[in-house]
Structures are given as structure tokens and as C-alpha cells.
Design a protein around this motif. Structure first.
Motif, short mmCIF file in Angstrom:
data_model
loop_
_atom_site.label_atom_id
_atom_site.label_comp_id
_atom_site.label_asym_id
_atom_site.label_seq_id
_atom_site.Cartn_x
_atom_site.Cartn_y
_atom_site.Cartn_z
N ASN A 604 -26.55 8.05 12.84
CA ASN A 604 -25.71 7.55 11.82
C ASN A 604 -24.46 7.57 12.17
O ASN A 604 -23.44 6.71 12.03
N VAL A 605 -23.80 8.66 12.87
CA VAL A 605 -22.74 8.92 13.50
C VAL A 605 -22.40 7.96 14.34
O VAL A 605 -21.32 7.34 14.58
N TYR A 606 -23.31 7.78 15.49
CA TYR A 606 -23.22 6.57 16.51
C TYR A 606 -23.07 5.32 15.90
O TYR A 606 -22.02 4.60 16.31
N MET A 607 -23.71 4.85 14.83
CA MET A 607 -23.62 3.67 14.16
C MET A 607 -22.25 3.50 13.75
O MET A 607 -21.56 2.57 13.79
N LEU A 608 -21.71 4.53 13.05
CA LEU A 608 -20.45 4.57 12.20
C LEU A 608 -19.22 4.38 13.28
O LEU A 608 -18.53 3.61 12.88
N ASN A 609 -19.35 5.12 14.31
CA ASN A 609 -18.34 5.03 15.45
C ASN A 609 -18.18 3.79 16.21
O ASN A 609 -17.25 3.90 16.94
N ASN A 610 -19.03 3.11 16.30
CA ASN A 610 -19.61 1.77 17.10
C ASN A 610 -19.73 0.88 16.10
O ASN A 610 -20.95 0.10 16.61
N LYS A 611 -19.08 0.46 15.08
CA LYS A 611 -19.44 -0.28 14.16
C LYS A 611 -20.06 -1.55 14.71
O LYS A 611 -20.86 -2.31 14.09
N ASN A 612 -19.09 -2.52 15.40
CA ASN A 612 -19.62 -3.79 15.74
C ASN A 612 -20.25 -3.88 17.30
O ASN A 612 -20.43 -5.11 17.74
N THR A 613 -20.43 -2.52 17.93
CA THR A 613 -20.75 -2.64 19.36
C THR A 613 -22.00 -1.66 19.60
O THR A 613 -22.45 -1.78 20.62
N PHE A 614 -22.52 -1.11 18.58
CA PHE A 614 -23.66 -0.12 18.67
C PHE A 614 -24.84 -1.12 19.21
O PHE A 614 -25.12 -2.27 18.95
N SER A 615 -25.87 -0.24 19.84
CA SER A 615 -27.17 -1.13 20.35
C SER A 615 -28.19 -0.88 19.29
O SER A 615 -28.70 0.27 19.16
N VAL A 616 -28.63 -2.08 18.75
CA VAL A 616 -29.80 -1.76 17.94
C VAL A 616 -31.09 -1.37 18.72
O VAL A 616 -31.78 -0.74 17.85
N PRO A 617 -31.31 -1.67 19.91
CA PRO A 617 -32.52 -1.23 20.54
C PRO A 617 -32.61 0.53 20.60
O PRO A 617 -33.45 0.82 20.62
N ALA A 618 -31.40 0.92 20.85
CA ALA A 618 -31.40 2.37 20.69
C ALA A 618 -31.69 3.13 19.44
O ALA A 618 -32.44 4.02 19.57
N VAL A 619 -31.06 2.54 18.26
CA VAL A 619 -31.49 2.97 17.06
C VAL A 619 -33.00 2.92 16.63
O VAL A 619 -33.54 3.57 15.90
#
Length: 830
Positions: A604-619
Motif C-alpha cells: 500500500n505504501v509502495y502504491m501511495l508513494n508511486n501513484k502514477n508510476t507503480f507496477s501493477v504486475p508487482a502488486v
């Protein structure tokens, strides 16, 4: 309370299982073995290292299953799933059904006699009252055992209980419970088991005394109130008359409650046993087992046709008795409970023997336990070499486990309260039976314990108690919440009701061999864990569906891999490793649950800190792994597949829940796209007349129309909303909470407005006084002369008003003049 290792007790002499030289590599699993009272490596008997045999003590089917049973069987199911689905063993799991037992016999007879009595007495006649009074006095005599001179009647019960030196404190608790208003939270008062029993008895007497004194013209209410005292008394009278019953009354009761139990287990997502054994279907095998013990000299027949296990002979042969709990050896209360409530009631044929005290001496030792019980009038019976009778409680498990799994078994499990005498007696009779002759089971029986004798079970696993308000949950204490009640209204009576998943989370967050105290703190923590996992699954599924739609539209989807992605994948690897260590360490599910919670937090912190660039495959990878683990733990009743994300309905009762997204998502996406266009148009046309109306319509769709369907739309900085499927109950609860806060905010606004208006009215009321009159009586008695404007020129006594004082009075006059003019303006007609 769970059994724990103490330094004051020596480690037992029997040998721990060891790995055969040719055994394959095994998981580094260690389990707490009640036989050694320590954590030991788990090594199955099977030389291939694949097969595990497991016998579990099943239910005695005479009443509804309660949360204590749920604790035992759900926790056992968790361990079984971990052994099978995480460590990969092929488990043969055998569980018995005790359908021949003292409790079943008593309950069946009491139910039959009570139903018969009510049918014969549909109205409250003097004879009915007389019988009920006799039952009430019998209950007092049997349960409270009052000293001579201490007497009580239904009419004097209240005043007696309130002032009684031994019972007043506990009776005060009873009164609080009885008079608790609907919806009022119960006060948590911790009592020991003795006081819990007293509370149960006082509550029963309170209810039934009220019926005898107050209820005159309502048979239904009367019989409901005395249902806890009359059946026992009717059975007491029937035994004195040697009344007989048909076998069907016993089988009908046990069959009903067995089906009831099985349905409860299905609702709790407990795997069915590989093999189910019923005592009533193993009577010949029980007889043969007892015969062999008699032939080998480990058992003896008594004059009344019962057969007992001879513990002294067993120990003289070099065996250890009470391997699991040697400190309880000779505990008369536990031994009596293990023998059953009907064991000391002789038949009419033995009355003479009882009078001469021969009946009591028939047992060689108080520690000896019944293998075969001679049936008395009113009890079910089967033929045997010793006369009509039935199996003792302990023998049944030894017979059925040995018949199905042989003379050497990997695991035996059950509640910790079964360790002594039940499991210790099972060990004694089984190891005496199998020693020296393992025909048909040679491959199982090469291992012996430290005294050179046959070892029947390698690992005993005992589940901890579940307690409520300090006492073990028990039918005999009447302090239990049934499984169905818990799933209807929650373990503590809270709403919304608890789900089978929610209860399993509670048990997972407590150690399997430790006790669990039911309290709101534990339940709130478990709900919080479940909600966090559920929310994570919902978000990842929504993101996955959104990405799929983009692919269909041919949009470019960036696949970034920065330091942030490297870290989140490392976090996942660390979580996998930590969970493996936890499960290898005696099935440490509390730590495993913590590991799952922490990886979700990091994602959740990873997605919050990288709102527009996080990797969907990772989560997605994290979500898939968590899905696999929660499926292994039994938190999902829907079929598991390798690419599955999330869990099905929390109750496990909705079929096809796993396909819900596939069926609904295309329609929801179209609807969401339509809404997105309207929002985009309205936002772009800020000066347009219909912008507010369009946005309001969008909000109605989001807030009112979709939540009852279980659809959540999360608006984001971009024009595209995130579509989620969430339970309607959760969304409606969130909506209700928002509306509640909005209503509170609006109410606060109204309060502030009212306060402002009140202040204005007060201010205007002050302005009603003319400045020319404000310094004159009756408003002021300080001055005696004034000028034309009403300003004071002389104080009383004739002295001139000082210049500095005059300036202050002038300021006050001018202030009042403004207030007065404002007041006059309000009074003027429009």
C-alpha cells in the motif's frame, strides 16, 4: 488453559521419532508434541516421507456445537491444511462420531420424558405445579448441596440469594445479566470454573422460581422456564422405576445432532474427514478389542458385567501410565468425569451388592477405567461375552483408529481437556493391545518408546481452550455461544454478525495450543486484519481489470522497474521466507498473519508513494501469493487457481462468487465510462448552467445507485474512476457512516447558527434600552442630575461627575445609542 512446559517436570522417558537413514529430505517442520512436552522435528512413519496418518477425536453428538468446538475443529483444520497444502504431505484424516455415550443417553431420555410430560399436561394444573416444585427442590439438593439448616423455596429464593454469605456476590452478576436491556453491551466479569457453575445454577433457579411463583396461565412460558430442571427430575424418577426405552430415541437424537454438526463444519469451511467412524458401527470391533485385553491380562470383568482396564498390571509389565499428564494421575474428579455420569448408578439387580458395599469394591483400583459398561435399565445395549452392555468412552477411539489406521499412527489430535484421562487411557489400552502382536501391521510397528514398549502415537497435538469471561466455554457450564448464534449475531452479541472467515481469523491470530479469551479487543483486531486484506485484494483486482481494458483498447502500458520495484519484490521475497519460518516453527499462525499484514502495508505504501508510476504486475504478484496462503489457511472456500487473486464470499455460502468479476465487470466498465464522460463534460463546462446538475447526477450514481449492487467507484485525479467490487454491506455501512458524519456536521452548523442568532437576539434586547434612560433609575441609582441626552452631571450627594469619569460614561452612552438605533430599525415596519 493450554498445557505448557515447566522446568519442574522431568522430560518423559519415551523416545522421540527419529529420521530413518533412507528417508527423503523433509521440510524442517517442528511441532509441539504433548508426549514429549517440547517442540520436536516432524518425521512421518512412511519411509517415502509422503504419507501421514492422523486421527482426530470427533464430536459427542447430543447438542449444538458451540464456539469452543469451533475453536477445536477449525484450528485442527488449519493445521491439517498446512500439513497437506503447504508442506505437501498426503494426509489420511480419520475422525470419529461418538453416538453412544452417557451424555447422549441422558439427553435422549430427558428430551423424551419432557416432551411426553408436556403432551400429557397441556395446562398448568396443581399436579404440574407439584411436580415442578419437586424438580426445583431436587435441583437445589443436587447442585447446591446446601448444609443442614440452610433451606430455600421458590418463594424465598430472591431474598435468600441476595443475602446469602456464599452466593450473594455471584447472584448480583446473575441479576445484571437477567435484567440487561436488548442491545446493551454485557459487562465482562471474569469467574473461575467453580463460580461459573454456581452462577449457572443460580440463574436456572432464578428463572424456574419465577415460573413457579408468577406464571399461572401461560403453559408455554411456564414450560420454557422450567425446561432446565424438570427433565432431569423426570429421568431421576424414571430410573427408580427401571423404565425402558426403544433404541430409536437414542439414534434419533445422535443422528439429528450429527447432521447439525456437519452443517456447522461446512459453514466454517472445515474440510470433511477422509474417513468418518461411528461408535455404533464398531460394536463388534469394540468387543473383540476388549476380549483381547482380557486375554492378555490387562483387563478384568466385574460382577455386574463391566470390564475394566487394570492399570497396576499395565505398569507392572513395564509400561508408563498417564504419559501426557502424569501430574493428573489419581485426580478423582477428572477420573469420574472420564467414566461418565451414569457409571455409578447400579441397576435394580445390584441393589443388594450396593448395600453391602461390594459394588464399589468391584474395581481393583479407583484409577482403573471402564472398557465395557454393563447396561442398566433405560440404557442402550449390545450383546457381549460379559452380558448386555456398551463400549466405554475411551475404548472407542482406540478401536476405530486402530481398525482404520493400524497399530502405529503419526498424529492424534483433540482439545487439551481430552489429554487426561481420555487420551492417556487411549494410549494405555492401545499400547497394551498392540504390544507383541502386530499381525497385518508389521510395517508400522518397528518403533517403540524409551521403555522398550510399543508406541502407538508419535505426535499428540492438543488444541487450546476458548474462554469467555474467564471460564472455559462448555455446555455443562451453559456459558457457551453456539456456532450458529455466533454466525447470526457475533460471539459477543455484536452486529453485524460474524462470518466463518472472521472466526477463523480470530483462531489464526491465537496460537493453536494456547488458550484464546473471547473479548471485544481480540474481535476488533481480527476484523481489522480481515478488512485490510480484503481492501488490498479489491484494489489489486480493480487495477488489474483497468489494465486489461487498456490492453483491449490498444493503449501503451508502461512497465517500469526502478529502485522502488526492486524493493517491493525484495519485500515479497522476505515475506515468503518469514512465513515459511513461521509455519515450520510449530505452525506459528500468529506470526504468519503478521507477515501477511506487513507485506500488504508495504504494498500500500509502495502504491501511495508511486501513484502514477507503480507496477501493477508487482502488486498482482503479492496479491497472488497472499491468495495462495489464505487459501491454504482455509480463509477462502472458493476453488483455488494459480493466477487467482482474492477470496470469495466471507460466509462461504455464495456459489459462483469467484466468477462475479468476470460476469459483471464488462457492464460496470461501460457504465463507468459513461459516467466518466459526463463528469469530464461538466468539469470542462464550469460556467454552464447544468454543470452542478450533471455532477450531482454522477454523485447519485456513485453514492446511491451502485453501492447496493456492491460496486464502488473511486474518483481520482485523472478523469478515469477506479471500479471495485465490494460487499454491498461494507459499502452501505460506509455510506451510512458518511451520512452520519454529514448529519452531525449539519447539526453542528445548526447549533452554531442558533447560538449566533441567540447572541444577536440578546444583543438586540440590550439595545431596547434608550441611552437617555440608561443612567437613570431604575437602571442606575448612582446619579441625581443628568443633561438633556441623559448623561450624568452629578452623583448622589451633589458632587460633580469627574471629567475622566464623564468621558467613560460618554463612551458607554454612545455604544448604547448604536445598539438602541439597531433595535429601533428592527422594530420599524417594512
Amino acid at each position: 488453559m493450554a498445557t505448557t512446559t515447566t522446568t519442574s517436570r522431568k522430560q518423559p522417558p519415551w523416545r522421540q521419532p527419529t529420521t530413518e537413514a533412507d528417508a527423503p529430505a523433509l521440510p524442517p517442520l517442528k511441532v509441539y508434541n504433548s508426549l514429549t512436552r517440547s517442540k520436536v522435528p516432524f518425521v512421518p512413519l512412511d519411509k517415502s516421507g509422503k504419507k501421514v496418518t492422523w486421527y482426530c477425536c470427533g464430536p459427542t453428538v447430543y447438542d449444538a456445537g458451540h464456539l469452543g468446538h469451533a475453536r477445536n475443529y477449525v484450528t485442527t483444520d488449519i493445521l491439517r491444511r498446512i500439513v497437506r497444502d503447504y508442506f505437501g504431505f498426503d494426509v489420511t484424516f480419520v475422525q470419529n462420531v461418538t453416538d453412544v455415550d452417557d451424555k447422549i443417553i441422558l439427553r435422549a431420555r430427558e428430551n423424551f420424558l419432557f416432551t411426553e410430560f408436556v403432551a400429557k399436561n397441556p395446562t398448568i394444573t396443581p399436579e404440574v405445579k407439584s411436580t415442578a416444585l419437586a424438580a426445583w427442590m431436587h435441583y437445589v439438593t443436587e447442585k447446591l448441596k446446601l448444609p443442614e439448616g440452610d433451606s430455600v423455596t421458590p418463594e424465598t429464593f430472591l431474598s435468600w440469594a441476595v443475602s446469602h454469605k456464599d452466593y450473594a456476590r455471584i447472584y448480583a452478576i446473575v441479576e445484571k445479566e437477567v435484567h440487561k436491556k436488548p442491545g446493551q453491551e454485557a459487562e465482562e466479569i471474569l469467574l473461575n470454573e467453580k463460580d461459573t457453575k454456581i452462577k449457572m445454577h443460580l440463574k436456572t433457579l432464578y428463572t424456574s422460581s419465577y415460573a413457579l411463583v408468577e406464571i399461572q396461565d401461560s403453559p408455554q412460558a411456564f414450560y420454557d422456564a422450567i425446561a432446565s430442571i424438570l427433565p432431569t427430575y423426570l429421568d431421576f424418577k424414571a430410573r427408580k422405576e427401571n423404565r425402558e426405552y426403544g433404541m430409536e430415541i437414542f439414534s434419533m437424537l445422535s443422528t439429528y445432532w450429527e447432521n447439525h454438526f456437519n452443517e456447522d463444519m461446512r459453514r466454517l469451511n472445515v474440510l470433511p474427514p477422509t474417513i468418518i467412524t461411528r461408535v455404533s458401527e464398531f460394536i463388534p470391533e469394540n468387543v473383540a478389542f476388549v476380549q483381547r485385553l482380557v486375554q492378555k491380562g490387562f483387563a478384568y470383568q466385574t460382577q455386574n458385567g463391566s470390564v475394566y482396564f487394570d492399570i497396576q498390571t499395565y505398569e507392572n509389565a513395564g509400561h508408563h501410565y498417564a504419559k501426557l499428564e502424569p501430574w493428573n494421575k489419581g485426580d478423582t474428579a477428572l477420573l469420574a468425569d472420564g467414566e461418565g455420569s451414569l457409571s455409578t448408578q447400579p441397576s435394580e439387580a445390584n441393589t443388594t451388592a450396593l448395600a453391602s458395599n461390594v459394588f464399589v469394591k468391584e474395581k481393583k483400583s479407583p484409577n482403573d477405567f471402564a472398557l465395557w459398561k454393563s447396561s442398566k435399565p433405560g440404557e442402550p445395549s449390545w450383546p457381549s461375552p460379559w452380558g448386555p452392555g456398551r463400549p466405554g468412552w475411551h475404548i472407542e477411539c482406540s478401536v476405530m483408529a486402530g481398525h482404520v489406521l493400524g497399530g502405529k499412527i503419526d498424529i492424534h489430535s483433540g482439545g487439551i481437556d481430552l489429554a487426561f484421562p481420555h487420551h492417556d487411557n487411549e494410549i494405555a489400552q492401545s499400547e497394551a493391545y498392540w504390544e507383541g502382536d502386530f499381525k497385518g501391521y508389521d510395517k508400522c510397528c518397528s518403533t517403540t518408546d524409551g521403555d522398550g514398549k510399543h508406541q502407538w502415537i508419535n505426535y499428540f497435538l492438543h488444541m487450546g481452550h476458548l474462554s469467555i469471561q474467564g471460564s472455559k466455554m462448555s455446555k455443562s457450564l451453559k456459558n457457551f455461544v453456539s456456532i450458529r448464534e455466533a454466525l447470526a449475531r457475533g460471539p459477543m452479541g455484536e452486529t453485524p454478525a460474524w462470518t466463518s472467515r472472521g472466526l477463523r481469523v480470530v483462531f489464526l491470530m491465537g496460537g493453536w495450543k494456547e488458550g484464546i479469551e473471547v473479548g471485544m479487543g481480540v474481535l476488533v483486531e481480527a476484523k481489522s486484519w480481515e478488512e485490510s486484506i480484503s481492501k488490498f485484494f479489491t484494489n489489486v483486482k480493480a487495477l488489474t481489470a483497468e489494465e486489461t481494458e487498456k490492453e483491449k483498447r490498444g493503449e501503451f502500458i508502461p512497465m517500469t522497474f526502478t529502485a522502488a520495484e526492486a524493493q517491493i519484490y525484495q519485500d515479497l521475497d522476505n515475506a515468503r521466507s518469514s512465513l515459511h519460518v513461521a509455519l515450520c516453527d510449530n505452525f506459528n499462525t500468529p506470526l504468519a498473519m503478521q507477515v501477511l499484514s506487513e507485506i500488504v502495508q508495504k504494498a500500500n505504501v509502495y502504491m501511495l508513494n508511486n501513484k502514477n508510476t507503480f507496477s501493477v504486475p508487482a502488486v498482482k504478484e503479492i496479491a497472488r501469493w497472499i491468495t495462495r496462503i489464505v487459501n491454504i489457511l482455509g480463509l477462502d472456500s472458493t476453488p483455488y487457481a494459480g493466477d487467482k487473486i482474492g477470496w470469495g464470499d466471507a460466509t462461504g455460502e455464495v456459489e459462483g462468487a469467484g466468477n462475479k468479476e468476470d460476469i459483471l465487470m464488462p457492464y460496470l466498465r461501460i457504465l463507468s465510462n459513461f459516467r466518466d464522460k459526463i463528469r469530464t463534460m461538466a468539469i470542462a463546462n464550469k460556467d454552464g448552467v447544468s454543470s452542478k446538475e450533471l455532477l450531482a447526477a454522477c454523485d447519485v450514481l456513485r453514492n446511491d445507485d451502485l453501492p447496493p449492487l456492491g460496486v464502488s467507484l473511486d474518483d481520482r485525479d485523472t478523469a478515469v474512476a477506479l471500479v471495485k467490487l465490494v460487499s454491498p454491506e461494507e459499502l452501505l455501512a460506509q455510506k451510512a457512516e458518511k451520512e452520519k458524519k454529514a448529519a452531525e456536521k449539519e447539526a453542528n452548523k445548526l447549533v452554531l447558527k442558533a447560538e449566533r442568532e441567540a447572541a444577536e437576539r440578546k444583543k438586540l434586547e440590550v439595545g431596547k434600552l434608550s441611552p437617555t434612560e440608561m443612567f437613570k433609575p431604575p437602571h442606575s441609582d448612582e446619579f441625581e442630575e443628568w443633561d438633556d441626552d441623559g448623561l450624568p452631571t452629578k452623583v448622589k450627594g451633589g458632587e460633580e461627575v469627574a471629567k475622566s469619569r464623564g468621558k467613560k460614561l460618554k463612551k458607554d452612552w454612545e455604544k448604547q445609542k448604536k445598539l438602541h438605533e439597531a433595535w429601533k430599525a428592527v422594530q420599524a415596519p417594512n
